[in-house]
Design a protein around this motif. Structure first.
Motif, short mmCIF file in Angstrom:
data_model
loop_
_atom_site.label_atom_id
_atom_site.label_comp_id
_atom_site.label_asym_id
_atom_site.label_seq_id
_atom_site.Cartn_x
_atom_site.Cartn_y
_atom_site.Cartn_z
N LEU A 134 82.20 -11.71 -66.64
CA LEU A 134 81.30 -12.80 -66.28
C LEU A 134 80.31 -13.10 -67.41
O LEU A 134 79.63 -12.20 -67.90
N PHE A 135 80.24 -14.37 -67.78
CA PHE A 135 79.23 -14.85 -68.73
C PHE A 135 78.14 -15.48 -67.89
O PHE A 135 78.32 -16.54 -67.29
N VAL A 136 76.99 -14.82 -67.83
CA VAL A 136 75.91 -15.19 -66.92
C VAL A 136 74.85 -15.99 -67.65
O VAL A 136 74.44 -15.63 -68.77
N LEU A 137 74.39 -17.08 -67.02
CA LEU A 137 73.29 -17.88 -67.56
C LEU A 137 72.40 -18.35 -66.41
O LEU A 137 72.90 -18.94 -65.44
N ALA A 138 71.11 -18.08 -66.51
CA ALA A 138 70.16 -18.55 -65.50
C ALA A 138 69.90 -20.04 -65.71
O ALA A 138 69.77 -20.51 -66.84
N CYS A 139 69.81 -20.77 -64.60
CA CYS A 139 69.66 -22.23 -64.68
C CYS A 139 68.31 -22.65 -65.25
O CYS A 139 68.15 -23.79 -65.68
N ASP A 140 67.33 -21.73 -65.28
CA ASP A 140 66.00 -22.12 -65.78
C ASP A 140 65.81 -21.84 -67.26
O ASP A 140 64.71 -21.93 -67.78
N MET A 141 66.89 -21.52 -67.96
CA MET A 141 66.82 -21.37 -69.42
C MET A 141 67.18 -22.71 -70.06
O MET A 141 68.23 -22.88 -70.70
N LEU A 142 66.31 -23.66 -69.88
CA LEU A 142 66.57 -25.04 -70.31
C LEU A 142 66.77 -25.18 -71.82
O LEU A 142 67.49 -26.07 -72.26
N ALA A 143 66.12 -24.33 -72.58
CA ALA A 143 66.18 -24.46 -74.03
C ALA A 143 67.37 -23.73 -74.65
O ALA A 143 67.55 -23.76 -75.87
N MET A 144 68.20 -23.09 -73.82
CA MET A 144 69.33 -22.33 -74.36
C MET A 144 70.20 -23.22 -75.25
O MET A 144 70.55 -24.33 -74.87
N ASP A 145 70.53 -22.71 -76.41
CA ASP A 145 71.25 -23.47 -77.42
C ASP A 145 72.73 -23.05 -77.47
O ASP A 145 73.05 -21.87 -77.26
N ALA A 146 73.58 -23.99 -77.78
CA ALA A 146 75.02 -23.71 -77.87
C ALA A 146 75.33 -22.64 -78.91
O ALA A 146 76.26 -21.85 -78.74
N LEU A 147 74.56 -22.58 -79.97
CA LEU A 147 74.79 -21.57 -81.01
C LEU A 147 74.66 -20.16 -80.43
O LEU A 147 75.48 -19.28 -80.71
N VAL A 148 73.63 -19.92 -79.63
CA VAL A 148 73.41 -18.61 -79.02
C VAL A 148 74.60 -18.26 -78.11
O VAL A 148 75.12 -17.14 -78.16
N ILE A 149 75.01 -19.22 -77.30
CA ILE A 149 76.13 -19.01 -76.39
C ILE A 149 77.40 -18.70 -77.18
O ILE A 149 78.14 -17.78 -76.83
N ASP A 150 77.63 -19.43 -78.25
CA ASP A 150 78.82 -19.19 -79.07
C ASP A 150 78.81 -17.80 -79.70
O ASP A 150 79.83 -17.12 -79.73
N VAL A 151 77.67 -17.37 -80.22
CA VAL A 151 77.57 -16.05 -80.85
C VAL A 151 77.84 -14.96 -79.82
O VAL A 151 78.58 -14.00 -80.07
N LEU A 152 77.27 -15.10 -78.64
CA LEU A 152 77.50 -14.11 -77.58
C LEU A 152 78.97 -14.08 -77.19
O LEU A 152 79.57 -13.01 -77.06
N TYR A 153 79.56 -15.24 -77.03
CA TYR A 153 80.98 -15.33 -76.66
C TYR A 153 81.87 -14.71 -77.75
O TYR A 153 82.79 -13.94 -77.43
N GLU A 154 81.61 -15.02 -79.01
CA GLU A 154 82.40 -14.46 -80.11
C GLU A 154 82.29 -12.94 -80.16
O GLU A 154 83.28 -12.24 -80.42
N ASN A 155 81.10 -12.40 -79.89
CA ASN A 155 80.93 -10.95 -79.88
C ASN A 155 81.69 -10.32 -78.73
O ASN A 155 82.15 -9.19 -78.84
N THR A 156 81.84 -11.04 -77.64
CA THR A 156 82.60 -10.53 -76.50
C THR A 156 84.07 -10.43 -76.87
O THR A 156 84.74 -9.47 -76.48
N LEU A 157 84.57 -11.38 -77.62
CA LEU A 157 85.99 -11.38 -77.99
C LEU A 157 86.35 -10.21 -78.89
O LEU A 157 87.49 -9.74 -78.87
N THR A 158 85.37 -9.72 -79.66
CA THR A 158 85.63 -8.58 -80.54
C THR A 158 85.13 -7.27 -79.94
O THR A 158 85.14 -6.24 -80.59
N ASN A 159 84.68 -7.32 -78.69
CA ASN A 159 84.15 -6.14 -78.02
C ASN A 159 85.29 -5.19 -77.63
O ASN A 159 86.29 -5.61 -77.07
N ASN A 160 85.13 -3.92 -77.93
CA ASN A 160 86.17 -2.96 -77.61
C ASN A 160 85.86 -2.07 -76.42
O ASN A 160 86.71 -1.82 -75.59
N ASN A 161 84.63 -1.57 -76.36
CA ASN A 161 84.37 -0.59 -75.31
C ASN A 161 83.04 -0.75 -74.59
O ASN A 161 82.66 0.14 -73.85
#
Length: 192
Positions: free
Chosen positions: A92-119
């Motif tokens: 699950l990729f969780v995001l609170a609805c009240d994080m209005l300023a959340m940027d796509a770059l942050v989301i992308d970096v987190l997602y990319e790190n998940t793809l290379t996550n091993n353990n």
């Protein structure tokens, strides 16, 4: 992986359901939904029973995951575990609805790190003082562990910080210039 927008419900400080507040002509819930949908992953909304009718006016019923009334847990963890119980093998990729300023770059970096996550069982950002649990990835194996602790009455606290300490969590360094993206808008004064 599935995106989960935590809609939270009635906010006493804001005086209303934050997910239904609007920026321009779009609800906060829809803004958050669009940010995770940009990853081309399925996205659902975590809502409570009182929110069902208003959210059904905007979102398809199949996207609304209602808090499990059998879970004796409060806060964001109740919504996360409710979605986990519906999709037990999905990360699950969780995001609170009240994080209005959340940027796509942050989301992308987190997602990319998940793809290379091993353990790891969770991935969140952290600066020197503060962990940011409500824009994070919670892997199914970690959530299974947390749910098992809950069932065995071994989950001593229901805070997201306690959950992260109970998991094998990878903390990504949060650059100072990104801190603004993690602002929560909890009261009308936050907009001043």
């Amino acid at each position: 992986m599935t995106g989960v927008i935590l809609c939270g419900g009635q906010s006493t400080r804001m005086g209303t359901d934050k997910g239904m507040l609007q920026r321009d002509t779009t609800t906060w819930a829809q803004l958050a939904f669009n940010k995770l949908a940009a990853l081309s992953i399925p996205v659902v909304l975590s809502v409570n029973q009182q929110q069902q009718n208003s959210y059904r006016n905007i979102f398809d019923q199949s996207l609304l995951i209602e808090d499990d009334s059998k879970l004796d847990i409060g806060g964001p963890l109740r919504g996360i575990l409710s979605v986990h119980n519906k999709f037990p093998s999905v990360d699950l990729f969780v995001l609170a609805c009240d994080m209005l300023a959340m940027d796509a770059l942050v989301i992308d970096v987190l997602y990319e790190n998940t793809l290379t996550n091993n353990n790891n069982e969770a991935l969140v950002f952290k600066n020197e003082q503060k962990v940011e649990p409500l824009c994070g990835v919670y892997l199914s194996k970690g959530l299974k562990h947390i749910y098992a602790l809950y069932q065995q009455q071994q989950l001593k606290k229901h805070s997201m910080m306690y959950v992260l300490k109970s998991l094998n969590t990878k903390y990504l360094s949060l650059p100072d210039t990104w801190e603004k993206y993690f602002n929560n808008y909890n009261s009308p004064e936050d907009f001043v």
